[in-house]
Enzyme design. Structure first.
Site, short mmCIF file in Angstrom:
data_model
loop_
_atom_site.label_atom_id
_atom_site.label_comp_id
_atom_site.label_asym_id
_atom_site.label_seq_id
_atom_site.Cartn_x
_atom_site.Cartn_y
_atom_site.Cartn_z
N HIS A 17 -3.29 -8.75 71.76
CA HIS A 17 -4.91 -8.90 71.98
C HIS A 17 -4.95 -9.67 73.39
CE1 HIS A 17 -5.23 -9.70 67.47
NE2 HIS A 17 -5.88 -8.74 67.63
N LYS A 41 -12.20 -13.14 52.40
CA LYS A 41 -10.70 -13.32 52.52
C LYS A 41 -10.49 -14.47 53.01
CE LYS A 41 -8.07 -10.41 55.63
NZ LYS A 41 -7.93 -9.06 56.45
N ARG A 90 -2.86 1.02 69.03
CA ARG A 90 -1.20 1.16 69.29
C ARG A 90 -0.65 2.47 68.72
NH1 ARG A 90 -1.35 -4.09 65.34
NH2 ARG A 90 -2.77 -2.57 64.52
N SER A 128 -1.10 -8.95 63.73
CA SER A 128 -1.41 -10.43 63.18
C SER A 128 -0.91 -10.35 61.83
CB SER A 128 -2.98 -10.42 63.03
OG SER A 128 -3.58 -10.39 64.56
#
Ligand code: PNS
Length: 166
Positions: A17, A41, A90, A128
């Protein structure tokens, strides 16, 4: 003035990031990091901690600011008078996830353009969720997150009286 938003959960912010933030900051007049408030969440780091860590980590980037947002990303864009969404890619799997999101955002706001930045190869394995999993099983996450974040993970395991390999 070209304003871009880099949205994400940043739970936690990773070295990948950070690379994208620095590169994005060089491409736009202003880059706003939008930290998602996701009521459904329970995050590992609280919203306040995520915002605070990002603010500290970007303190030397004059055109980067950090805010939290709830609800639709396109509404956050409007609030920030931004027209660009920055996201990193990615893998092809990321692309499959990101393309419909970008297109949905475009449907909701035809001025919302998503710019994808290719993740630098040295960071392409970092996520993450992967960082949290490796941490939980006692693996070494030192190279995957900025030092500040690493220390916060470490402090968390000290608080819990656990050992930490790293
Ligand atoms: O870091 P993440 O969790 O991959 O980021 C996902 C994020 C924040 C980009 C995405 O969940 C989002 O934009 N949420 C806001 C809700 C929204 O606007 N949804 C409509 C797009 S389909």
């Amino acid at each position: 003035m070209k304003v871009a938003v880099f949205p994400g959960s940043f739970d936690p912010v990773t070295t990948g990031h950070m690379d994208l933030i620095k590169r994005g900051a060089g491409m736009f007049d202003k880059l706003v990091l939008g930290v998602l408030v996701n009521p459904g969440k329970t995050p590992f780091f609280s919203l306040e901690e995520r915002v605070e860590m990002l603010a500290w980590l970007t303190k030397d980037l004059a055109n980067v600011s950090v805010k939290s947002f709830e609800g639709l990303l396109v509404e956050f864009l409007e609030q920030e008078q931004a027209s660009v969404i920055v996201r990193g890619l990615r893998t092809a799997q990321d692309f499959e996830y990101e393309l419909p999101l970008a297109q949905a955002n475009m449907k909701l706001n035809q001025n919302a353009d998503t710019v994808f930045l290719a993740t630098a190869p040295e960071y392409s394995y970092i996520s993450s969720s992967g960082v949290k999993e490796i941490y939980r099983f006692g693996g070494n996450i030192k190279e995957m997150v900025p030092d500040l974040v690493y220390k916060r993970f470490y402090a968390r395991s000290e608080e819990r009286g656990g050992t930490y390999a790293g």
